[in-house]
Design a protein around this motif. Sequence first.
Motif, PDB file in Angstrom:
ATOM      1  N   THR A 126     -39.612  51.183  -1.674  1.00  0.00           N
ATOM      2  CA  THR A 126     -39.673  52.626  -1.911  1.00  0.00           C
ATOM      3  C   THR A 126     -41.057  52.998  -2.421  1.00  0.00           C
ATOM      4  OG1 THR A 126     -38.811  52.322  -4.147  1.00  0.00           O
ATOM      5  CG2 THR A 126     -37.218  52.785  -2.396  1.00  0.00           C
ATOM      6  N   LEU A 127     -41.400  54.259  -2.235  1.00  0.00           N
ATOM      7  CA  LEU A 127     -42.755  54.713  -2.531  1.00  0.00           C
ATOM      8  C   LEU A 127     -43.040  54.727  -4.031  1.00  0.00           C
ATOM      9  CD1 LEU A 127     -45.240  55.560  -1.021  1.00  0.00           C
ATOM     10  CD2 LEU A 127     -44.437  57.917  -1.038  1.00  0.00           C
ATOM     11  N   VAL A 128     -42.014  54.940  -4.838  1.00  0.00           N
ATOM     12  CA  VAL A 128     -42.145  54.887  -6.294  1.00  0.00           C
ATOM     13  C   VAL A 128     -41.124  53.878  -6.813  1.00  0.00           C
ATOM     14  CG1 VAL A 128     -41.856  56.176  -8.449  1.00  0.00           C
ATOM     15  CG2 VAL A 128     -42.971  57.245  -6.496  1.00  0.00           C
ATOM     16  N   THR A 129     -41.570  52.955  -7.609  1.00  0.00           N
ATOM     17  CA  THR A 129     -40.669  51.935  -8.137  1.00  0.00           C
ATOM     18  C   THR A 129     -39.817  52.504  -9.271  1.00  0.00           C
ATOM     19  OG1 THR A 129     -42.214  51.136  -9.803  1.00  0.00           O
ATOM     20  CG2 THR A 129     -42.388  50.177  -7.602  1.00  0.00           C
ATOM     21  N   ASP A 130     -38.735  51.805  -9.594  1.00  0.00           N
ATOM     22  CA  ASP A 130     -37.867  52.245 -10.689  1.00  0.00           C
ATOM     23  C   ASP A 130     -38.635  52.290 -12.002  1.00  0.00           C
ATOM     24  OD1 ASP A 130     -35.756  52.450  -8.941  1.00  0.00           O
ATOM     25  OD2 ASP A 130     -34.942  50.460  -9.409  1.00  0.00           O
ATOM     26  N   ARG A 131     -39.527  51.343 -12.187  1.00  0.00           N
ATOM     27  CA  ARG A 131     -40.296  51.280 -13.425  1.00  0.00           C
ATOM     28  C   ARG A 131     -41.212  52.493 -13.568  1.00  0.00           C
ATOM     29  NH1 ARG A 131     -44.853  46.755 -14.776  1.00  0.00           N
ATOM     30  NH2 ARG A 131     -45.094  47.151 -16.999  1.00  0.00           N
ATOM     31  N   GLU A 132     -41.865  52.854 -12.471  1.00  0.00           N
ATOM     32  CA  GLU A 132     -42.745  54.026 -12.488  1.00  0.00           C
ATOM     33  C   GLU A 132     -41.935  55.304 -12.662  1.00  0.00           C
ATOM     34  OE1 GLU A 132     -46.283  52.450  -9.524  1.00  0.00           O
ATOM     35  OE2 GLU A 132     -44.394  53.150  -8.694  1.00  0.00           O
ATOM     36  N   TYR A 133     -40.812  55.386 -11.964  1.00  0.00           N
ATOM     37  CA  TYR A 133     -39.983  56.586 -12.044  1.00  0.00           C
ATOM     38  C   TYR A 133     -39.495  56.832 -13.468  1.00  0.00           C
ATOM     39  CZ  TYR A 133     -36.074  59.777 -11.467  1.00  0.00           C
ATOM     40  OH  TYR A 133     -35.212  60.837 -11.597  1.00  0.00           O
ATOM     41  N   ALA A 134     -39.070  55.767 -14.139  1.00  0.00           N
ATOM     42  CA  ALA A 134     -38.558  55.913 -15.504  1.00  0.00           C
ATOM     43  C   ALA A 134     -39.629  56.463 -16.433  1.00  0.00           C
ATOM     44  CB  ALA A 134     -38.048  54.560 -16.003  1.00  0.00           C
ATOM     45  N   LEU A 135     -40.855  55.988 -16.279  1.00  0.00           N
ATOM     46  CA  LEU A 135     -41.935  56.450 -17.147  1.00  0.00           C
ATOM     47  C   LEU A 135     -42.281  57.914 -16.881  1.00  0.00           C
ATOM     48  CD1 LEU A 135     -43.989  55.496 -19.302  1.00  0.00           C
ATOM     49  CD2 LEU A 135     -45.567  55.012 -17.438  1.00  0.00           C
ATOM     50  N   GLU A 166     -40.390  60.201 -15.318  1.00  0.00           N
ATOM     51  CA  GLU A 166     -39.250  61.072 -15.601  1.00  0.00           C
ATOM     52  C   GLU A 166     -39.244  61.477 -17.072  1.00  0.00           C
ATOM     53  OE1 GLU A 166     -34.416  60.987 -14.946  1.00  0.00           O
ATOM     54  OE2 GLU A 166     -35.440  59.192 -15.691  1.00  0.00           O
ATOM     55  N   LYS A 167     -39.500  60.513 -17.929  1.00  0.00           N
ATOM     56  CA  LYS A 167     -39.538  60.790 -19.364  1.00  0.00           C
ATOM     57  C   LYS A 167     -40.630  61.812 -19.695  1.00  0.00           C
ATOM     58  CE  LYS A 167     -40.202  58.481 -23.819  1.00  0.00           C
ATOM     59  NZ  LYS A 167     -40.445  57.166 -24.486  1.00  0.00           N
ATOM     60  N   ALA A 168     -41.824  61.633 -19.076  1.00  0.00           N
ATOM     61  CA  ALA A 168     -42.940  62.538 -19.355  1.00  0.00           C
ATOM     62  C   ALA A 168     -42.661  63.946 -18.837  1.00  0.00           C
ATOM     63  CB  ALA A 168     -44.216  61.985 -18.743  1.00  0.00           C
ATOM     64  N   LEU A 169     -42.088  64.060 -17.649  1.00  0.00           N
ATOM     65  CA  LEU A 169     -41.797  65.382 -17.082  1.00  0.00           C
ATOM     66  C   LEU A 169     -40.728  66.109 -17.898  1.00  0.00           C
ATOM     67  CD1 LEU A 169     -41.899  64.640 -13.250  1.00  0.00           C
ATOM     68  CD2 LEU A 169     -43.439  66.139 -14.515  1.00  0.00           C
ATOM     69  N   LYS A 170     -39.735  65.384 -18.333  1.00  0.00           N
ATOM     70  CA  LYS A 170     -38.700  66.011 -19.153  1.00  0.00           C
ATOM     71  C   LYS A 170     -39.278  66.485 -20.484  1.00  0.00           C
ATOM     72  CE  LYS A 170     -34.611  63.752 -17.220  1.00  0.00           C
ATOM     73  NZ  LYS A 170     -33.489  62.804 -17.460  1.00  0.00           N
ATOM     74  N   ALA A 171     -40.183  65.682 -21.039  1.00  0.00           N
ATOM     75  CA  ALA A 171     -40.822  66.088 -22.298  1.00  0.00           C
ATOM     76  C   ALA A 171     -41.666  67.339 -22.089  1.00  0.00           C
ATOM     77  CB  ALA A 171     -41.683  64.941 -22.826  1.00  0.00           C
ATOM     78  N   MET A 172     -42.357  67.416 -20.945  1.00  0.00           N
ATOM     79  CA  MET A 172     -43.180  68.587 -20.660  1.00  0.00           C
ATOM     80  C   MET A 172     -42.306  69.829 -20.517  1.00  0.00           C
ATOM     81  SD  MET A 172     -45.858  69.150 -17.522  1.00  0.00           S
ATOM     82  CE  MET A 172     -46.924  67.823 -18.060  1.00  0.00           C
TER      83      MET A 172
END
Length: 735
Positions: A603-612, A614-620
């Motif tokens: 996949t184009l974005v790994t689970d590890r990258e997505y988790a990081l 996702e957290k930043a976007l939700k915080a924003m």
Amino acid sequence: MSRYKPMEDEDRPFFNGKMLACPLNGHFISFQLVDEFGDGKPYAGLAYTLQDSAEQRYTGRLNADGFAKIENCYRGPVVLMMDSKYQGGADTWYEKIVDRKFYPLPITELQVRAEQTRFFHTDGLPREHNPALKPGDKFIQVEVRDLVKHSAHLPPPIVDRKYPPEDILIRALNELRFSPEPVVTFGVGLLSNRHTVLQVRPLRAFRPMFSTDNKFCALNLYQLAIMANLSYCDFGQHPAKDPVDRVSFPLDPSVGHFFGEALSNFRESWKVDNSQSPVHRYYPLYEEVPYSKRFEILPFDPTLYEQNKPGEEQEHPAKLHFFDDTSTHWLSAKSTQAFITHHDEVILIAIRGTLELADWWRDLDAEQVPFEEGQGKVHRGFYEAYKALKKFVQDYLFRFYIGQKIIISGHSLGGAIALLLAEALRCDKAQKYDILLYTYGSPRAGDATFVAAAEPLAHHRTVNNNDMIPSVPAPWMNARRNIWIPGFKSLFITNPVLGALIFVAGLVRVGGAPYQHHGKLHHFMLVPFNPKEMSSILWQPGCDSIEQAACTRALAQDGDLPYREGWITQLMSLGDHSIPGAYIPLSWVTLRRWQQTQETRGTLVTDREYALLEKALKAMRAKVQDKSWHMHNSQRDLNDPDYLQAEADLSRESGKLVASLQRLSLLNATKLTLANVYGSAAQSPTFDVALARWKDQRENTQQVQIAMIPEPNRVEEMLAGTRIKPYVRDLDSLI
């Protein structure tokens, strides 16, 4: 006892000092043209001419094995010439360039045959031991230019041939002439009574491979970033002005050297910036093509082209392919630089970005003026740069456009000019040009009306991380003063000079529609896992908070949102804006990531990258919502128009952040096809070979799915003129 063999009786007349000997006949000449594999079939049936010292000519055609023998000829040196013109039939492209109105090429049958042969060594070095060679034969390595009259359109001569033709034979033949004029002025000398094998160097070239599909692909992202960087180089022609009989391109890197010297001579070039070192090499993906299908640098031959003769209107390659009006407009402190070239399928244009003080002055001239070629209004400084370039491009297209795809790229200021050029060409109803545009770190160039009218233009706009240049000129009518003004007050307090620059750039527009961006946004998001491990994701965010750092900074006006001191530092360093230090490395990272994703079916974005992320976007998003809540509780008049507009803006931004999170989630499940990575280039019959050659370069073996991004080079700092290292930031740095 003499060490030398006694002179044969038949040779004695040639060395009699009292009288000129009559050439003796009754001898033979034989020769064979072969490729580097020892095969003479590619040259079967070619017409040839032999000229001896008695001005006797022998003509004929090579047999099925590229062999010819002339019996009962005069003893002594002869000169072989193979200058018969191309007769048609091999490829319609040859017919077009032979018969074109401007700079028709004197292509010979020999050239066409040599273009269909291949190198024995993949690096193009001449083969020294040809299987066609037998004991007693004479062996020489020749090029097409050795055997034809006109050679200015052919690649520069190779100097490292171990068995070159012997010029002394032609000189000897001319010295034995009966007339005062030379017997021959070109050709390859042969000796009688022996068989000569002539190994003809293939006429092959490299050209950067592009997708002509309007859809975005990682290949074009990388290739056109390199072309945009090449536009910062000089053309590199020697002599630069007023050439007399020939030109060369010794300067490396330069546009002329890249297309006219390295690639045309089958050498892969990786250096397109003066700051590059052998440690940081970025190779375009090259495809091998017949020489006549390379990206052309036009010939310079005053004996063949009247317009090449010295004079006020003299034409030469630098004038035809390279635009630089620095000297023309030195009094008004303006400069524009670009190059243009073409082959049978593509016309390539690349436009330089901000480099000189004059460019910064042009950047600041942000008054909106009518876009005469289409609709809406555009940035006056960018528009004047386009108008300076307009005739240069139009003249080239008038001469060499025959339906090719027009691919345009530009960085920074060059991206803004490229957009205006592309839209002006698209609006040309007579030609109906097919245009594809890629820009990097480009500022806004037109108002909302212009952007809406230009919607059909295929434009892929790339922004790197926290690059501030795409945020100017500010679209002031898209946000209320109670959000923007306090933010700019902060800028004045923190850095008066830079704050004033941005402030003036936005305020020169009075009335009219707001500045807007055109094109599909592709954003480089840097993802740090730890101090030594980092990846980069290219995606399409839908929120202003990510694309425009100025917006999120303005939200911090009341001090209730986190603020990183590095934001001002990054504005001053412009590290994220650098084309060699940021956009090219990250484009390369994207290409490698997409290649690996496609090849491994990941996949184009790994689970590890997505988790990081996702957290930043939700915080924003939480911070935007907190800001809305704070404004609501502190507002006395809930019906105040400014408050209502600000609340609507914040609500809209919150929704866009949700959309961005959804797009990121989609990438977490996205699998890629060859077309996603390479576009239409994947359909080329030479694609597999070209890709394998590219991957053979040591730099292109690095894994990047979750890996260190290559450390950027030290690059030219564009604002202050100092040399700095690009500053890397994570997602939270935006706020």
